[in-house]
Design an enzyme around this catalytic site. Structure first.
Site, short mmCIF file in Angstrom:
data_model
loop_
_atom_site.label_atom_id
_atom_site.label_comp_id
_atom_site.label_asym_id
_atom_site.label_seq_id
_atom_site.Cartn_x
_atom_site.Cartn_y
_atom_site.Cartn_z
N SER A 1 65.10 -30.17 31.42
CA SER A 1 65.53 -28.90 30.83
C SER A 1 66.15 -29.12 29.45
O SER A 1 66.74 -30.16 29.18
CB SER A 1 66.56 -28.22 31.73
OG SER A 1 66.04 -28.02 33.02
N1 SAH Z 1 66.94 -29.40 35.80
C1 SAH Z 1 65.80 -30.27 35.80
C2 SAH Z 1 64.60 -29.45 35.42
C3 SAH Z 1 63.35 -29.88 36.04
S1 SAH Z 1 61.98 -28.79 35.78
C4 SAH Z 1 66.05 -31.41 34.83
O1 SAH Z 1 67.05 -31.36 34.11
O2 SAH Z 1 65.26 -32.34 34.79
C5 SAH Z 1 61.96 -27.91 37.30
C6 SAH Z 1 61.73 -28.73 38.55
O3 SAH Z 1 61.61 -27.80 39.62
C7 SAH Z 1 60.47 -29.56 38.57
O4 SAH Z 1 60.81 -30.90 38.79
C8 SAH Z 1 59.66 -28.98 39.73
O5 SAH Z 1 58.97 -29.96 40.47
C9 SAH Z 1 60.75 -28.37 40.57
N2 SAH Z 1 60.31 -27.32 41.48
C10 SAH Z 1 59.40 -26.33 41.28
N3 SAH Z 1 59.30 -25.55 42.38
C11 SAH Z 1 60.17 -26.06 43.30
C12 SAH Z 1 60.51 -25.71 44.64
N4 SAH Z 1 59.97 -24.66 45.26
N5 SAH Z 1 61.45 -26.45 45.27
C13 SAH Z 1 62.02 -27.52 44.67
N6 SAH Z 1 61.72 -27.90 43.41
C14 SAH Z 1 60.82 -27.18 42.73
#
Ligand code: SAH
Length: 220
Positions: free
Chosen positions: A70
């Site tokens: 993010s």
């Molecule tokens: N806050 C994280 C952002 C990652 S992007 C960071 O700082 O790295 C969002 C993440 O949500 C991805 O890794 C994706 O795999 C996950 N994601 C998407 N749908 C999801 C779900 N239903 N349950 C759990 N994770 C999910």
């Protein structure tokens, strides 16, 4: 050596991080504890070494599996939006990704339960948080849209991926006074929304236009 890796040098040095913090301040982030976390969390260890020199730009970066770390502004804004309504002891995070948001958040609350649907990302996130000495986090490989009932009810839920509509299951796992911060909508048209659970109703506030990866069902 380990310490030098966390401290950073050159493009990952303290000065580079200060510039990022100043930028977030200029964009309206005011919570001092949140800004301090942005300054102290070594974002460069959460991305590929080749991207390390860009780790303190205020931008999302690829972390593999089609996902991104993010943007610092968004992490700060979501954390601030959670905390400005009062302290949060018990927090659920949906979408652990590389664990950067988790690392910013964890020391500001009592405990975090975090769920990720892509197992290798979760494994790496767990390793990095351990390396940073962060211990108040529970990890789960699963579908975060279902929440984590046995760890709830929660004072706060942060969702790092966008559903098309508010997940009712998550609203149900909030305490009275608890806040759900979630981006909602299709790609290209998403709003970051804060829902607050009151005794008899749910309050809804739109916070900003945002761009997140979609919230997907199931695991992988
Ligand atoms: N806050 C994280 C952002 C990652 S992007 C960071 O700082 O790295 C969002 C993440 O949500 C991805 O890794 C994706 O795999 C996950 N994601 C998407 N749908 C999801 C779900 N239903 N349950 C759990 N994770 C999910």
């Amino acid at each position: 050596m380990a310490d030098l890796r966390l401290e950073g040098i050159g493009m990952t040095s303290a000065r580079t991080r200060d510039r990022l913090v100043q930028r977030l301040r200029d964009q309206g982030i005011t919570n001092a504890a949140v800004l301090e976390r942005i300054r102290n969390v070594p974002r460069h260890i959460f991305v590929d070494e080749a991207l390390g020199s860009r780790a303190y730009e205020d931008t999302a970066l690829p972390i593999g599996f089609g996902q991104t770390i993010s943007q610092p502004y968004i992490v700060a804004r979501m954390t601030e939006a959670l905390l400005e309504a009062g302290p949060a002891d018990n927090v659920l995070e949906v979408g652990t990704g590389c664990g950067y948001q988790t690392a910013v958040l964890a020391p500001l609350v009592q405990r975090v339960s975090t769920i990720e649907r892509i197992e290798p990302l979760l494994t790496r996130a767990r390793e990095r948080l351990k390396e940073l000495g962060i211990r108040n986090v529970r990890f789960r490989h699963g579908d975060g849209a279902l929440g984590w009932k046995t760890q709830g009810p929660f004072d706060g839920i942060l969702v790092a991926a966008a559903p098309l509509a508010v997940p009712e299951t998550l609203l149900k796992q909030l305490k009275v006074g608890g806040r759900l911060i979630v981006p909602i909508g299709p790609e290209g048209d998403q709003q970051l929304v804060r829902f607050t659970r009151r005794e008899q109703r749910i309050e809804r506030e739109a916070l900003a236009s945002v761009a997140f990866v979609p919230l997907l069902g199931g695991t992988s």
